[in-house]
Write an enzyme that holds these catalytic residues in place. Structure first.
Site: not given
Length: 267
Positions: A8, A44
């Site tokens: 991430d 994201g």
């Protein structure tokens, strides 16, 4: 043996100053390349934002944006997971009725879109994560694009409650997840960072036993559960730590790079 490293970005690979140790990364990435270890940057955030952190290396890294809905491998687009416009309209109408659209971004393949009425603070905040961000008068008429995700801000103390409500009401086709700091993403049901890595591992004929995964938030849980070498950051949420097998040093201590370097040395 580690063959893939998936990390991430915000709160994990990037430090509190929205950057990373470039010299340390250069050295670790070179070791990865020599050993044939693939790097997957999965976030994201928008693809165009993610790749901006790795200028000159776009053809050597796989990028997955929008929480597992948009894939670019070695500078070549390979896949996106689109929401049909009828579903997009249903979600938009619900968010509007619940007055959750003031700080809403509709994420498309060509750009992300935000309402002109949104506060300047919200626009500035989302511009950090969406390099292609266009203002629109309303979402009554959809922009000419293919859509993959919704992202919006909520009061931090109400985030989990709103997530649960959304999943009860809209959970037949989409899923709401928190990415931290009061932000909620709505994506297609079954699409997440774990399913994204499953797709890539199958594409490369690599086992999850050869995957090292790093994350700090609720939207990293499926990735952490998939990877044999799964690390939640020391600064991560309890949800992430519960899903991971190990704890890595914090993002401000270059925890991802520290851990990958150690794993490569152990091998």
């Amino acid at each position: 043996m580690i063959k893939v490293v998936a990390t991430d970005m915000d709160g994990t690979f990037l430090n509190s100053h929205n950057d990373y140790n470039r010299e340390q990364f250069k050295a670790v990435f070179e070791k990865m390349r020599k050993k044939g270890v693939k790097l997957v940057i999965i976030s994201g955030n928008q693809y165009y934002q993610i790749k901006s952190f790795f200028k000159g290396l776009e053809d050597q890294i796989t990028f997955v944006g929008e929480n597992g809905a948009y894939f670019v491998e070695n500078d070549q687009f390979i896949r996106s997971v689109r929401l049909d416009n009828e579903l997009v309209r249903k979600v938009l109408d619900y968010l509007k009725n619940e007055k959750l659209d003031d700080e809403l971004v509709l994420c498309g393949e060509e750009s992300a879109y935000i309402l002109k009425k949104a506060s300047q603070e919200a626009k500035d905040d989302f511009a950090i994560y969406y390099y292609r961000l266009k203002e629109v008068d309303s979402f009554d008429i959809l922009p000419d694009d293919h859509f993959m995700k919704f992202s919006f801000n909520t009061p931090i103390e109400k985030t989990m409650e709103i997530c649960e409500q959304l999943n009860i009401i809209l959970g037949d086709k989409v899923r709401a997840v928190t990415s931290g700091h009061g932000n909620i993403d709505i994506i297609a049901k079954g699409i997440n960072k774990g399913s994204a890595l499953e797709y890539l591992l199958e594409r490369w004929d690599i086992s999850p036993d050869d995957l090292a995964g790093f994350g700090d938030g609720g939207n990293d849980v499926e990735l952490l559960r998939l990877a044999k070498y799964s690390y939640a950051m020391a600064n991560g949420s309890e949800q992430a730590k519960a899903a991971a097998r190990y704890i890595a040093p914090s993002n401000d201590d270059s925890g991802v790079l520290q851990t990958v370097e150690r794993l490569l040395e152990e091998e």
